[in-house]
Scaffold this active site. Sequence first.
Site, PDB file in Angstrom:
ATOM      1  N   LEU A  21       0.803  -1.199  -0.004  1.00 40.18           N
ATOM      2  CA  LEU A  21       0.103  -0.088  -0.056  1.00 40.18           C
ATOM      3  C   LEU A  21       0.679   1.314  -0.032  1.00 40.18           C
ATOM      4  CD1 LEU A  21      -2.644  -1.101   2.652  1.00 40.18           C
ATOM      5  CD2 LEU A  21      -3.077  -0.984   0.303  1.00 40.18           C
ATOM      6  N   GLY A  25       9.958   6.373   4.869  1.00 39.51           N
ATOM      7  CA  GLY A  25      11.233   6.108   5.062  1.00 39.51           C
ATOM      8  C   GLY A  25      12.015   5.279   6.027  1.00 39.51           C
ATOM      9  N   LYS A  47       2.458  -3.321   8.845  1.00 39.05           N
ATOM     10  CA  LYS A  47       3.691  -2.718   8.617  1.00 39.05           C
ATOM     11  C   LYS A  47       4.708  -3.148   9.139  1.00 39.05           C
ATOM     12  CE  LYS A  47       4.845   2.368  10.030  1.00 39.05           C
ATOM     13  NZ  LYS A  47       4.440   3.419  10.609  1.00 39.05           N
ATOM     14  N   ASP A 153       3.581  14.383  12.877  1.00 37.55           N
ATOM     15  CA  ASP A 153       3.626  14.114  11.400  1.00 37.55           C
ATOM     16  C   ASP A 153       2.189  13.908  11.026  1.00 37.55           C
ATOM     17  OD1 ASP A 153       4.537  13.353   8.952  1.00 37.55           O
ATOM     18  OD2 ASP A 153       4.768  11.304   9.383  1.00 37.55           O
TER      19      ASP A 153
END
Length: 555
Positions: A21, A25, A47, A153
Amino acid sequence: MQGKPRPARTVLGPYELGERLGLGGMAEVFVAYRAGPHGFAKKVALKRILPELAQDSRFVAMFCDEARISAPLCHPNIVQVIDFGESQGELFMAMEYVEGVSLAKLLRYVSGRRERFPLGAALFIAHEVLTGLSFAHDACDENNNPLHIVHRDVSPGNVLIGRAGDVKLADFGIVRSAYVDRRTYPGELKGKVGYMSPEQVMGIEVDPRSDLFTVGIILSEMLIARPLFSGQNEFDILTKIYEADLSALDKYGTDLAPPVLDVLRQALAKAPADRFDSARSFAAALRRLAQSSQITLDDSELVPWLSALGVLPSRSGTHEVTRLPSTLGPTAPPPAPSPRPVLRPTTAAPPPLSRNSVPAAPMPGLPFRRALVRPELPALVFAISLNADTGELHVEGTHGELRLAFEDGKLVAPHGSGAEMLLRGLFAFGDGMLTFTASRSEHPVHMQRISILPVVSRIVRERFTVNEIAAWLAPIRRLPLNRGTSLRRDPSEFGLSLGERRAIEQAPHKRSLDELGGALASAGMAEPAEVMRGVFLGLSLGLLNAPGWAWTQGS
């Protein structure tokens, strides 16, 4: 980020990896599936650290920090971490899979069309992000000690919008918290260029007001459909952020109302002390702004707009949008042809009405088994209630099943709130099969028999958008509306608003739905949305009829 083919290794722990998906970094994210017995399968977003960084102790520690911080953050506006593990030395994190679109993709698509977000949709998205941030900022550990979380973020790529209008904040990978060791070196920047606060750019200590600045960036970009801070290189962008240079807002936001600009400027103040003091206060300012702009701060504008744009993944049950009748309010682009069941008039004469004025022929006789067609659902549930039917309604959908017991037309539930929860669960199904079995069963003595008529009307008001209803009523918008056979009931039983009741009462006296909407709007008797809902509820209850009208599955 474009999807990638499956990696050579397709299994990680108990999960089978699918399409990639996204790539960042530090990590990459895949669609993944966890299989179980008897055909069970759970879809997640998985992830894992990039292979080249898997041996870097600092990145491993950051990855573990994200899992530990995210796991207890259980909130509707935060992507939930549901599993964390290690397989053959490789760490992974399983997260809630959000079927929808990222705000980053949505911004690119809208700006590419030289369009802007509707104000209501933009305010709602920002409000939901702030609600999730407020929860994170105020989070405490098990001993009630504040965690002092700062996301750092908050960027469009980390805001996910589900097809049902849910907005979720993702990726706490560079979070700052008292719960974790410091992983930022002096002078090191944490965040995405273009979505930082001035204090992030300077590399100094940040607090929750840093996240509010980046929400201000996101909201501005939704409303001007271009980057707020841009330049020829990263240095130019960071300089503009450091100076809180709002020249782009000044240039491209000239058509925004002064109250909107005031809220944006406060959120984007250079000094943290000049911004909103918390995510909660920023969200409250958006609610006041929506109220003063006569905007309902919910997903009622967002979901139909997303469907009209065509950016959502294809799946049965997506909202469709069509043009509203010209006298009933603003228009939206017509939908593309779809196999989704729709309502359409038939060429035959209207079917006879049952003793309780519910359209008898279109509704199935008992027992029945039929496909779930969303616009028919209110009429079907109303019919069970008004016909005083007894039995069990069973719905089987893609994502589960639900059973509702009725006795003499009333829902059997432990209490009123339990009944409403069951009905909301029913109306959450977008597809599936409905089965009603006529039977009378014994129920525990504590179970109550609860009238559902006003609850169903309220759910229709909340979950069915005006654009949806307009699409379903489009075939009869120029036809006369007739009165159904008389219901000797108190109108208050149905939970109708005054405007909806007026629409039902006045409909037989007008030549068409168009004329009805225009007359009630010009007289100030009902808002356009109330007219549409009133007619839809009137047809569902059998209080109204139209020539050749029937509930039918179209193609």
